[in-house]
Design an enzyme around this catalytic site. Sequence first.
Site: not given
Length: 198
Positions: A110, A108
């Site tokens: 971020h 991911n």
Amino acid sequence: MSLKFAVLISGGGTNLQALIDAVESGHIPAQITLVVSDREDAYGLERAKKHNIPSVVLKRGDYDSAAKRDEALAQALENHNADFVMLAGYLSILTETVVKKYEKRIINIHPALIPNYAGKGYYGDKIHTEVLQNKDKATGVTLHFVDTGVDSGPIIIQERIPVFEVDTLESLKSRIHSVEHRLIVDTAKKYCEGSLSV
Ligand code: GRF
């Protein structure tokens, strides 16, 4: 046989575009085999279509539970032989079904220096607005492996980005986006080359 990966999105898909460009230029030795969005109006779906990448929309409202939706997600990933998964602005939280099946194979991105400005509800402009309001001197970008928490898995890389007094939301976002696009491509490439460290 080059690796295949899926990209999960919810919005404009500029990170997806960076990955598409890097795959097409041969910089990332892999193939994007599927784009998944939890929103049917995500512009990233247009980007996938333009580049003949299969896509599927798994809307929250279409499933009785997140677990049920993730079963459909797991099936889609399997049908497209995804070896790993990049979350690029995907706003749904993955449940155990997918996280366990793809342990250490989901990354991911971020737009903050986790653990700052991370966790439930911290995404998009809310982060950058708070950074500006708090007059922070710096923010940054984090890429991490996904676990069943929110923005909580083992960190792969972080890059600090200075915040200037003259910054507006737009100027800060554009500086963050350019760092993101470089880091997400670099991280996917390193993953394919087996040179990622945690
Ligand atoms: C990016 O800021 C990313 O860090 C966050 O969601 C945003 C996605 O932007 N996870 P885009 O859809 O790739 O332009």
